[in-house]
Scaffold this motif. Structure first.
Motif, PDB file in Angstrom:
ATOM      1  N   UNK A 227      79.071  50.583  42.999  1.00 22.05           N
ATOM      2  CA  UNK A 227      77.759  51.438  42.758  1.00 22.05           C
ATOM      3  C   UNK A 227      77.408  52.290  43.953  1.00 22.05           C
ATOM      4  N   UNK A 228      77.644  51.828  45.264  1.00 22.65           N
ATOM      5  CA  UNK A 228      77.357  52.889  46.438  1.00 22.65           C
ATOM      6  C   UNK A 228      78.197  53.785  46.222  1.00 22.65           C
ATOM      7  N   UNK A 229      79.472  53.479  45.896  1.00 26.31           N
ATOM      8  CA  UNK A 229      80.386  54.802  46.015  1.00 26.31           C
ATOM      9  C   UNK A 229      80.052  55.938  44.757  1.00 26.31           C
ATOM     10  N   UNK A 230      79.495  55.432  43.653  1.00 24.40           N
ATOM     11  CA  UNK A 230      79.141  56.391  42.659  1.00 24.40           C
ATOM     12  C   UNK A 230      77.911  57.143  43.043  1.00 24.40           C
ATOM     13  N   UNK A 231      77.063  56.247  43.866  1.00 26.46           N
ATOM     14  CA  UNK A 231      75.914  56.955  44.364  1.00 26.46           C
ATOM     15  C   UNK A 231      75.858  57.926  45.237  1.00 26.46           C
ATOM     16  N   UNK A 232      76.876  57.843  46.035  1.00 23.67           N
ATOM     17  CA  UNK A 232      77.499  59.122  47.014  1.00 23.67           C
ATOM     18  C   UNK A 232      77.988  60.161  46.272  1.00 23.67           C
ATOM     19  N   UNK A 233      78.701  59.913  45.223  1.00 26.55           N
ATOM     20  CA  UNK A 233      79.356  60.941  44.489  1.00 26.55           C
ATOM     21  C   UNK A 233      78.164  61.685  43.561  1.00 26.55           C
ATOM     22  N   UNK A 234      77.189  61.017  43.322  1.00 29.05           N
ATOM     23  CA  UNK A 234      76.065  61.633  42.404  1.00 29.05           C
ATOM     24  C   UNK A 234      75.239  62.491  43.520  1.00 29.05           C
ATOM     25  N   UNK A 235      75.133  62.172  44.869  1.00 26.22           N
ATOM     26  CA  UNK A 235      74.423  62.866  45.640  1.00 26.22           C
ATOM     27  C   UNK A 235      74.854  64.260  45.981  1.00 26.22           C
ATOM     28  N   UNK A 236      76.432  64.088  45.866  1.00 26.08           N
ATOM     29  CA  UNK A 236      77.088  65.342  46.027  1.00 26.08           C
ATOM     30  C   UNK A 236      76.973  66.176  44.818  1.00 26.08           C
ATOM     31  N   UNK A 237      76.774  65.563  43.586  1.00 29.27           N
ATOM     32  CA  UNK A 237      76.740  66.260  42.396  1.00 29.27           C
ATOM     33  C   UNK A 237      75.232  66.949  42.286  1.00 29.27           C
ATOM     34  N   UNK A 238      74.320  66.248  42.730  1.00 27.44           N
ATOM     35  CA  UNK A 238      72.958  66.563  42.692  1.00 27.44           C
ATOM     36  C   UNK A 238      72.718  67.982  43.666  1.00 27.44           C
ATOM     37  N   UNK A 239      73.589  67.747  44.823  1.00 32.88           N
ATOM     38  CA  UNK A 239      73.370  68.765  45.891  1.00 32.88           C
ATOM     39  C   UNK A 239      73.931  70.159  45.589  1.00 32.88           C
TER      40      UNK A 239
END
Length: 306
Positions: A231-243
């Protein structure tokens, strides 16, 4: 002020949890409430809704012809709602009896256009002793350091967020291309994207009232270390996507990292030296493990989102 609360469901496997969520809405202390139930492409769920709630004067029903996902289902629920405010609650959440009243208090006294509240944990299988409060967001619970109190924030959790309905509809609701798994990838951030548009269009964010409380059920599988690291990994992925998708939306993540390493890690270090325990040691280690997983997810996201 009339408030419509939208809850969506796509499977009878979660129906008992949905019933508890619905009951928590129908027993609110605020007296002008509409519960909007959306069946997402399931004939069985749709039929159950009509069997159980069709005669209830404070309940409206909508059934999607196809399974369209949570964000589009929420948009559909907002369209059929009749309230001045539309609020969203997940099917595995339970609202505090005063939740809606606390939301309304902010709308009426501060002329807010969006209000959210605090998510608190309801540990179905017991609290995992290794999980630090700074990473409670991994299980859909408001984390330590989220905010200093009442005030404007970028967004709150999707299971405790509300909008003036006319403004929500003017913005066309949630962007349905965001959210959920696509193949092996999981982009999260529907609330983030919508609230960035809200600020851009109206110059206001979400007003956070920590007294507007919703309990989120944390089931057993969500307390497993490997599930949480994933879950933490995909949270980081999502942060980049939102960026990339919403460049103005990422400031709160950097603020959180600043508080994490500038305040919480030093405080935990001092406490660990003064009052050592196995639980504190494990949480201290996991603090860095989860941070690392988020970081790796962000780096992976950089290869996908440019």
């Amino acid at each position: 002020m009339r408030v419509s609360v939208v809850i969506c469901e796509h499977t009878l496997d979660r129906y008992q949890d949905l019933r508890e969520a619905a009951d928590s809405v129908l027993t609110q202390t605020h007296d002008d409430i509409e519960l909007v139930l959306v069946a997402d492409g399931s004939e069985e769920v749709c039929q159950q809704f009509y069997d159980e709630y069709d005669d209830h004067e404070n309940v409206s029903l909508h059934c999607n012809e196809n399974n369209v996902g949570l964000l589009e289902s929420r948009n559909n629920g907002a369209k059929v709602a009749t309230g001045d405010v539309v609020a969203f609650l997940d099917d595995d959440a339970v609202a505090d009896p005063g939740w809606v009243a606390e939301l309304v208090e902010v709308y009426e006294n501060l002329n807010a256009i969006s209000v959210g509240g605090k998510m608190i944990p309801l540990w179905v299988a017991g609290r995992p002793s290794f999980l630090p409060e700074e990473f409670y967001f991994l299980v859909g619970v408001t984390q330590r350091g989220f905010a200093d109190g009442r005030g404007e924030v970028r967004n709150t959790f999707g299971s405790n967020i509300s909008f003036r309905r006319d403004i929500f509809l003017e913005l066309d609701g949630f962007d349905t291309t965001i959210g959920g798994r696509q193949g092996d990838e999981n982009l999260q951030g529907g609330e983030t994207e919508l609230c960035a548009r809200l600020r851009s269009e109206y110059g206001q964010g979400v007003y956070y009232n920590p007294e507007a409380k919703v309990a989120h059920k944390v089931f057993d599988y969500r307390t497993k270390p490997l599930w949480l690291l994933d879950r933490a990994f995909w949270q980081g992925y999502s942060k980049r996507g939102m960026e990339v998708l919403v460049p103005e939306s990422t400031g709160e993540e950097y603020d959180f990292l600043g508080r994490l390493f500038g305040k919480f890690v030093p405080a935990r270090t001092r406490d660990l030296v003064r009052n050592p325990s196995l639980e504190k040691i494990v949480q201290f280690i996991m603090l860095f493990a989860f941070t690392g997983a988020v970081g790796f997810g962000y780096l992976y996201g950089m290869t996908k989102w440019r």
